[in-house]
Design a protein around this motif. Structure first.
Motif, PDB file in Angstrom:
ATOM      1  N   ASN A 128     -45.829   6.178   6.897  1.00 46.53           N
ATOM      2  CA  ASN A 128     -46.467   5.762   8.140  1.00 46.53           C
ATOM      3  C   ASN A 128     -46.963   4.324   8.052  1.00 46.53           C
ATOM      4  OD1 ASN A 128     -45.964   7.928   9.876  1.00 46.53           O
ATOM      5  ND2 ASN A 128     -47.572   9.149   8.892  1.00 46.53           N
ATOM      6  N   ALA A 129     -47.415   3.916   6.884  1.00 49.58           N
ATOM      7  CA  ALA A 129     -47.833   2.515   6.714  1.00 49.58           C
ATOM      8  C   ALA A 129     -46.622   1.586   6.884  1.00 49.58           C
ATOM      9  CB  ALA A 129     -48.461   2.311   5.344  1.00 49.58           C
ATOM     10  N   PHE A 130     -45.482   2.030   6.374  1.00 49.85           N
ATOM     11  CA  PHE A 130     -44.257   1.225   6.498  1.00 49.85           C
ATOM     12  C   PHE A 130     -43.802   1.177   7.963  1.00 49.85           C
ATOM     13  CE2 PHE A 130     -39.576   1.578   6.776  1.00 49.85           C
ATOM     14  CZ  PHE A 130     -39.231   0.311   6.346  1.00 49.85           C
ATOM     15  N   LEU A 131     -43.895   2.321   8.644  1.00 47.43           N
ATOM     16  CA  LEU A 131     -43.353   2.401  10.005  1.00 47.43           C
ATOM     17  C   LEU A 131     -44.292   1.864  11.088  1.00 47.43           C
ATOM     18  CD1 LEU A 131     -41.583   5.892   9.777  1.00 47.43           C
ATOM     19  CD2 LEU A 131     -40.468   3.651   9.949  1.00 47.43           C
ATOM     20  N   ASP A 132     -45.588   1.825  10.802  1.00 44.38           N
ATOM     21  CA  ASP A 132     -46.534   1.420  11.848  1.00 44.38           C
ATOM     22  C   ASP A 132     -46.221   0.076  12.508  1.00 44.38           C
ATOM     23  OD1 ASP A 132     -48.104   3.583  12.383  1.00 44.38           O
ATOM     24  OD2 ASP A 132     -49.615   3.122  10.837  1.00 44.38           O
ATOM     25  N   PRO A 133     -46.007  -0.982  11.728  1.00 45.43           N
ATOM     26  CA  PRO A 133     -45.694  -2.257  12.398  1.00 45.43           C
ATOM     27  C   PRO A 133     -44.381  -2.200  13.183  1.00 45.43           C
ATOM     28  CG  PRO A 133     -45.786  -2.526   9.988  1.00 45.43           C
ATOM     29  CD  PRO A 133     -46.133  -1.111  10.278  1.00 45.43           C
ATOM     30  N   ILE A 134     -43.437  -1.399  12.700  1.00 43.75           N
ATOM     31  CA  ILE A 134     -42.156  -1.244  13.407  1.00 43.75           C
ATOM     32  C   ILE A 134     -42.407  -0.547  14.741  1.00 43.75           C
ATOM     33  CG2 ILE A 134     -39.886  -0.112  13.291  1.00 43.75           C
ATOM     34  CD1 ILE A 134     -39.917  -0.553  10.273  1.00 43.75           C
ATOM     35  N   ARG A 135     -43.233   0.495  14.697  1.00 43.80           N
ATOM     36  CA  ARG A 135     -43.559   1.229  15.936  1.00 43.80           C
ATOM     37  C   ARG A 135     -44.291   0.326  16.930  1.00 43.80           C
ATOM     38  NH1 ARG A 135     -46.040   5.682  12.150  1.00 43.80           N
ATOM     39  NH2 ARG A 135     -44.272   7.097  11.884  1.00 43.80           N
ATOM     40  N   GLU A 136     -45.178  -0.503  16.397  1.00 42.67           N
ATOM     41  CA  GLU A 136     -45.947  -1.379  17.293  1.00 42.67           C
ATOM     42  C   GLU A 136     -45.043  -2.358  18.013  1.00 42.67           C
ATOM     43  OE1 GLU A 136     -49.297  -3.439  15.352  1.00 42.67           O
ATOM     44  OE2 GLU A 136     -49.908  -1.394  14.764  1.00 42.67           O
ATOM     45  N   ARG A 137     -44.144  -2.978  17.244  1.00 38.57           N
ATOM     46  CA  ARG A 137     -43.234  -3.943  17.884  1.00 38.57           C
ATOM     47  C   ARG A 137     -42.340  -3.232  18.891  1.00 38.57           C
ATOM     48  NH1 ARG A 137     -43.077  -6.932  12.843  1.00 38.57           N
ATOM     49  NH2 ARG A 137     -41.592  -5.356  12.145  1.00 38.57           N
ATOM     50  N   ARG A 138     -41.919  -2.014  18.551  1.00 37.59           N
ATOM     51  CA  ARG A 138     -41.056  -1.272  19.471  1.00 37.59           C
ATOM     52  C   ARG A 138     -41.801  -0.996  20.782  1.00 37.59           C
ATOM     53  NH1 ARG A 138     -37.442   2.953  21.024  1.00 37.59           N
ATOM     54  NH2 ARG A 138     -35.564   2.683  19.797  1.00 37.59           N
ATOM     55  N   ALA A 139     -43.042  -0.552  20.645  1.00 35.12           N
ATOM     56  CA  ALA A 139     -43.829  -0.239  21.841  1.00 35.12           C
ATOM     57  C   ALA A 139     -43.962  -1.485  22.721  1.00 35.12           C
ATOM     58  CB  ALA A 139     -45.202   0.289  21.440  1.00 35.12           C
ATOM     59  N   HIS A 140     -44.163  -2.622  22.074  1.00 33.93           N
ATOM     60  CA  HIS A 140     -44.282  -3.868  22.836  1.00 33.93           C
ATOM     61  C   HIS A 140     -43.010  -4.113  23.653  1.00 33.93           C
ATOM     62  CE1 HIS A 140     -44.979  -8.083  23.801  1.00 33.93           C
ATOM     63  NE2 HIS A 140     -43.772  -8.337  23.309  1.00 33.93           N
ATOM     64  N   TYR A 141     -41.858  -4.009  22.999  1.00 30.32           N
ATOM     65  CA  TYR A 141     -40.605  -4.281  23.713  1.00 30.32           C
ATOM     66  C   TYR A 141     -40.279  -3.195  24.735  1.00 30.32           C
ATOM     67  CZ  TYR A 141     -39.671  -8.361  20.895  1.00 30.32           C
ATOM     68  OH  TYR A 141     -39.751  -9.598  20.318  1.00 30.32           O
ATOM     69  N   GLU A 142     -40.660  -1.953  24.433  1.00 30.31           N
ATOM     70  CA  GLU A 142     -40.411  -0.894  25.416  1.00 30.31           C
ATOM     71  C   GLU A 142     -41.159  -1.171  26.711  1.00 30.31           C
ATOM     72  OE1 GLU A 142     -41.452   2.609  23.221  1.00 30.31           O
ATOM     73  OE2 GLU A 142     -39.346   3.070  22.751  1.00 30.31           O
ATOM     74  N   SER A 143     -42.299  -1.824  26.599  1.00 34.95           N
ATOM     75  CA  SER A 143     -43.004  -2.130  27.844  1.00 34.95           C
ATOM     76  C   SER A 143     -42.634  -3.521  28.372  1.00 34.95           C
ATOM     77  CB  SER A 143     -44.524  -1.981  27.665  1.00 34.95           C
ATOM     78  OG  SER A 143     -44.954  -2.798  26.617  1.00 34.95           O
ATOM     79  N   HIS A 144     -41.709  -4.188  27.696  1.00 36.43           N
ATOM     80  CA  HIS A 144     -41.188  -5.470  28.206  1.00 36.43           C
ATOM     81  C   HIS A 144     -39.659  -5.463  28.141  1.00 36.43           C
ATOM     82  CE1 HIS A 144     -45.315  -6.536  26.981  1.00 36.43           C
ATOM     83  NE2 HIS A 144     -45.266  -7.434  27.941  1.00 36.43           N
ATOM     84  N   MET A 145     -39.052  -4.481  28.809  1.00 34.66           N
ATOM     85  CA  MET A 145     -37.595  -4.318  28.701  1.00 34.66           C
ATOM     86  C   MET A 145     -36.796  -5.559  29.149  1.00 34.66           C
ATOM     87  SD  MET A 145     -36.832  -1.653  27.030  1.00 34.66           S
ATOM     88  CE  MET A 145     -35.107  -1.254  27.330  1.00 34.66           C
TER      89      MET A 145
END
Ligand code: TRP
Length: 344
Positions: free
Chosen positions: A288-305
């Motif tokens: 989860n520590a490894f994936l957290d920053p990946i998830r955060e960036r993904r969430a950002h782009y998902e809300s800025h398609m």
């Protein structure tokens, strides 16, 4: 394409979300190398078969892959994200190159062989289908993908190495027979060439259902890890085990940034034994520590398609401009310039 930097072309088929195996086998290299090379990252939609059945899945996957790429930190301002079919020159180059590759050479290609066998094996998905010509086109097209930007380096998963060998062979044949147009590209495999699946199966893959996706949330990761195969089931917690036989430890090795913890777990595992419960609990935290920053960036782009769309559009346009240059060189080498040569 006149500057000195060397070029990378690599890609992936849009068949769904990317997982930890993709990361350790390839993406990690892409992320590292994007600063030193001019990169084309290709979403190989021409390579997905059965358009009629699957096109909506392919379409969704194009966005999934682009989101995953952005999420892991590939930068579309300095690298091109390319949709293969938006560069139709790929199809033209495939046609020209198909003269250089004997059928026998293609049939020995392991990916192609596997697909042929699947068809011949005839499960209910493939029943009544015959071998499409596209099966033969597709390794040639992969060669065309790599040669199109005249790439020097192709960072891929190890299963793709035969395609790179084919590419080198094709480049050699073309250059010798016509003009020196193409560099002979090198393949490069990632730190973990083949990541074992959560079930202990030799390879993580979506179709086997043994994958942890880069976009999985914390709860999904927890469940996947708790259900992981942890080496021979007869081993008790206080019994030493073989590190390489336990996928949980292999994942620690691949993804846990706390190297002291990893060394401690491995050392204790081999000497006095460590329970899988402890290995799993620490792995959940590490993943989860490894994936957290990946998830955060993904969430950002998902809300800025629109940013994702812009990346695909811009990258494909750049790649097309390169492709037009390469095709001019190819047509010149093949002496196809009929009208230009007719001086009236
Ligand atoms: N065949 C690759 C895969 O299945 C995708 C791919 C297409 C590719 N063209 C490529 C990879 C060129 C490297 C270079 O994932």
């Amino acid at each position: 394409m006149t500057d000195e930097r060397k070029r990378i072309l690599t890609g992936i088929r849009p068949t769904g979300s990317l997982h930890l195996g993709h990361y350790a086998g390839a993406l990690e290299n892409w992320i590292r190398l994007q600063h030193d090379y001019d990169c084309n990252f290709l979403i190989a939609d021409y390579q997905v078969s059965d358009y009629a059945d699957d096109i909506s899945r392919v379409r969704d996957s194009v966005w999934e892959v682009a989101l995953d790429w952005l999420a892991v930190g590939l930068n579309p301002e300095t690298s091109n994200f390319v949709i293969e079919s938006l560069v139709p020159e790929h199809a033209e180059l495939t046609l020209h190159l198909s003269w250089f590759l004997p059928l026998g050479m293609l049939s020995r290609n392991p990916t192609l062989k596997a697909e042929m066998d699947a068809l011949e094996g005839g499960d209910e998905k493939t029943a009544g289908k015959s071998v499409p010509v596209a099966f033969y086109n597709y390794p040639v097209m992969q060669v065309a993908n790599i040669l199109m930007p005249r790439a020097h380096l192709v960072p891929v998963g190890e299963d793709q190495l035969p395609h790179i060998e084919l590419t080198r062979e094709t480049a050699r044949r073309f250059n010798q027979r016509f003009k020196d147009v193409f560099p002979e590209p090198e393949g490069l495999v990632g730190r973990v060439a083949r990541l074992v699946g959560t079930d202990g199966n030799a390879k993580m893959s979506k179709s086997r259902g043994n994958a942890i996706n880069l976009k999985d949330d914390a709860e999904t990761v927890r469940k996947a890890v708790m259900g992981m195969y942890g080496g021979p089931p007869t081993r008790r917690a206080n019994e030493p085990g073989v590190v390489d036989e336990n996928p949980i430890l292999l994942y620690h090795d691949a993804f846990n940034a706390d190297r002291t913890e990893v060394e401690d777990l491995k050392q204790r595992y081999a000497s006095v034994g460590v329970g899988n419960k402890e290995l799993k609990e620490t792995l959940i935290v590490a993943l989860n520590a490894f994936l957290d920053p990946i998830r955060e960036r993904r969430a950002h782009y998902e809300s800025h398609m629109p940013l994702v769309r812009e990346a695909l559009e811009h990258g494909s346009k750049n790649a097309r401009a390169q492709a037009v240059e390469t095709m001019a060189l190819v047509r010149d080498a093949l002496d196809f310039d009929y009208l230009g040569k007719h001086q009236s």
